[in-house]
Scaffold this active site. Structure first.
Site, PDB file in Angstrom:
ATOM      1  N   ASP A  91      14.608  36.988  47.475  1.00  0.00           N
ATOM      2  CA  ASP A  91      14.789  38.370  47.033  1.00  0.00           C
ATOM      3  C   ASP A  91      15.224  38.386  45.565  1.00  0.00           C
ATOM      4  O   ASP A  91      15.760  39.370  45.069  1.00  0.00           O
ATOM      5  CB  ASP A  91      15.785  39.131  47.919  1.00  0.00           C
ATOM      6  CG  ASP A  91      17.167  38.495  47.955  1.00  0.00           C
ATOM      7  OD1 ASP A  91      17.435  37.560  47.168  1.00  0.00           O
ATOM      8  OD2 ASP A  91      17.999  38.932  48.786  1.00  0.00           O
ATOM      9  N   LEU A 151      18.471  33.947  48.804  1.00  0.00           N
ATOM     10  CA  LEU A 151      18.752  35.320  49.230  1.00  0.00           C
ATOM     11  C   LEU A 151      20.133  35.736  48.740  1.00  0.00           C
ATOM     12  O   LEU A 151      21.099  34.994  48.940  1.00  0.00           O
ATOM     13  CB  LEU A 151      18.708  35.442  50.755  1.00  0.00           C
ATOM     14  CG  LEU A 151      17.348  35.188  51.432  1.00  0.00           C
ATOM     15  CD1 LEU A 151      17.542  34.945  52.911  1.00  0.00           C
ATOM     16  CD2 LEU A 151      16.426  36.378  51.206  1.00  0.00           C
ATOM     17  N   HIS A 152      20.226  36.906  48.101  1.00  0.00           N
ATOM     18  CA  HIS A 152      21.537  37.371  47.653  1.00  0.00           C
ATOM     19  C   HIS A 152      21.662  38.878  47.534  1.00  0.00           C
ATOM     20  O   HIS A 152      22.763  39.395  47.359  1.00  0.00           O
ATOM     21  CB  HIS A 152      21.846  36.768  46.277  1.00  0.00           C
ATOM     22  CG  HIS A 152      21.085  37.418  45.159  1.00  0.00           C
ATOM     23  ND1 HIS A 152      19.760  37.145  44.914  1.00  0.00           N
ATOM     24  CD2 HIS A 152      21.461  38.345  44.239  1.00  0.00           C
ATOM     25  CE1 HIS A 152      19.353  37.855  43.883  1.00  0.00           C
ATOM     26  NE2 HIS A 152      20.361  38.607  43.446  1.00  0.00           N
ATOM     27  N   ARG A 153      20.567  39.637  47.649  1.00  0.00           N
ATOM     28  CA  ARG A 153      20.623  41.081  47.433  1.00  0.00           C
ATOM     29  C   ARG A 153      21.511  41.753  48.483  1.00  0.00           C
ATOM     30  O   ARG A 153      21.471  41.408  49.665  1.00  0.00           O
ATOM     31  CB  ARG A 153      19.226  41.689  47.524  1.00  0.00           C
ATOM     32  CG  ARG A 153      18.245  41.156  46.488  1.00  0.00           C
ATOM     33  CD  ARG A 153      18.435  41.798  45.139  1.00  0.00           C
ATOM     34  NE  ARG A 153      17.380  41.399  44.217  1.00  0.00           N
ATOM     35  CZ  ARG A 153      17.314  41.783  42.954  1.00  0.00           C
ATOM     36  NH1 ARG A 153      18.236  42.571  42.454  1.00  0.00           N
ATOM     37  NH2 ARG A 153      16.339  41.366  42.177  1.00  0.00           N
TER      38      ARG A 153
END
Length: 363
Positions: free
Chosen positions: A290, A214-216
């Protein structure tokens, strides 16, 4: 003085300048570069430095056999405008010096946009690998980057037939090619070299853990949303172990928002190199992500993904029922829903995208 084109067998070969700056771009460039090299083309590699963490850039140059870049712009991180502007300023200097025939950009990052704008302003043809991808929300930075890049590009290399249709809806039909996905080329090329070292070090069991990335910004920059996501991962972890190579941005937000306690029980590790990430992917049960790249790579590996996004550029994977979109409060529900879907084949070409791209550029 170096001429703008090179001679080979009586033919003139175009001088290519490739700009990269983030994980997916490094590995896409690695595949295309092998074909350029085989054809005797002088491809000049520029690294913007947009992602500079050692495990997210240097390691790709090592394990994928990518040569060190000819230029390193060293822009680092920053706000979108600042980062894009810095890359444009520094990249323009390189372009004016090297005088390429084509500027090659990849994907949908600030590096992509900066390179495309520099090329367009200097009237140098821009080639966009992974053109035509569209998704909601339209104000997402990556969406803005890819739309603008497509509209100033001369060569639009589409990974799917859907991407070709997306461009057609926007009136872009000239210079559009369905070539397949270079990520599929890479997957097939590298599969025999995938590493299971991290898998073994963590004492994991095949098909018994969920791989999470996850990084968005829309997921990790809002405290309440990130908290809900972490609680969903904790719910999954009660049934299937959660393995979470944590992006630096996400780690920073977890500490900043005081959510460290929600990581208890989860297997949180540092970002891993591509070969180990693919090893984890091949051995996992399902994926929560994501990442545009990983949701596709999951498909290549025969694994289903819960995509924590309001929409995805890889609509074909959702449309055929292989991947599923999820809000931040329904990740556990989506991952455990019982749905037997037959594996859909051939969505991303035949594994020869790089050959097609180079053939077109040299044609």
């Amino acid at each position: 003085m170096i001429s703008s084109q090179q001679q080979k067998g009586g033919e003139l070969l175009k001088r290519i300048l490739s700009l990269v700056g983030a994980r997916p771009q490094f590995i896409k460039e690695a595949v295309v570069h092998k074909v350029f090299e085989r054809e005797g083309v002088n491809e000049i590699l520029v690294h913007s430095g947009q992602h500079y963490d050692a495990n997210m850039s240097d390691v790709f140059f090592e394990v994928l056999g990518i040569r060190q870049p000819d230029y390193f712009l060293n822009v680092g991180s920053g706000n979108h405008g600042e980062m894009t502007g810095k890359i444009m300023i520094e990249f323009e200097k390189v372009v004016l010096k090297e005088k390429p025939d084509v500027i090659l950009v990849y994907g949908d990052t600030n590096t992509t946009l900066a390179g495309a704008l520099v090329g367009a302003k200097l009237k140098i043809p821009v080639a966009h690998i992974e053109a035509g991808i569209r998704q909601e929300p339209k104000d997402m930075p990556e969406e803005i980057n890819r739309v603008v890049t497509d509209h100033v590009s001369s060569y639009l290399f589409c990974p799917t037939k859907q991407a070709v249709l997306n461009l057609e809806k926007e009136g872009i039909t000239k210079g559009v090619y369905f070539v397949g996905d270079v990520m599929y080329d890479l997957f097939l090329m590298m599969e025999p070299k995938f590493s299971y070292e991290v898998f073994e070090t963590l004492n994991l069991f095949e098909d018994d853990f969920v791989l999470v990335t996850l990084h968005r910004d829309f997921n990790v920059d809002v405290p309440e949303k990130l908290e809900r996501i972490l609680n969903e991962l904790r719910a999954i972890n009660r049934v299937k172990k959660v393995v979470f190579p944590m992006h630096p941005r996400t780690r920073k937000r977890v500490f900043e928002f005081g959510l460290v306690g929600l990581l208890d029980g989860l297997t949180v590790i540092e970002p891993v190199d591509y070969l180990n990430l693919m090893g984890l992917l091949k051995r996992c049960w399902k994926v929560v992500t994501d990442s545009g790249g990983l949701q596709k790579e999951a498909y290549f590996a025969g694994k289903r993904a819960v995509v924590v996004m309001p929409d995805t550029g890889w609509r074909e994977l959702v449309d055929v029922g292989w991947n599923v979109l999820a809000r931040e409060d329904e990740i556990a529900e989506k991952i455990f829903q019982d749905d037997e879907t037959t594996y859909p084949t051939g969505l991303y070409g035949n594994g020869d995208a790089a050959n097609k791209i180079v053939d077109i550029l040299l044609g």
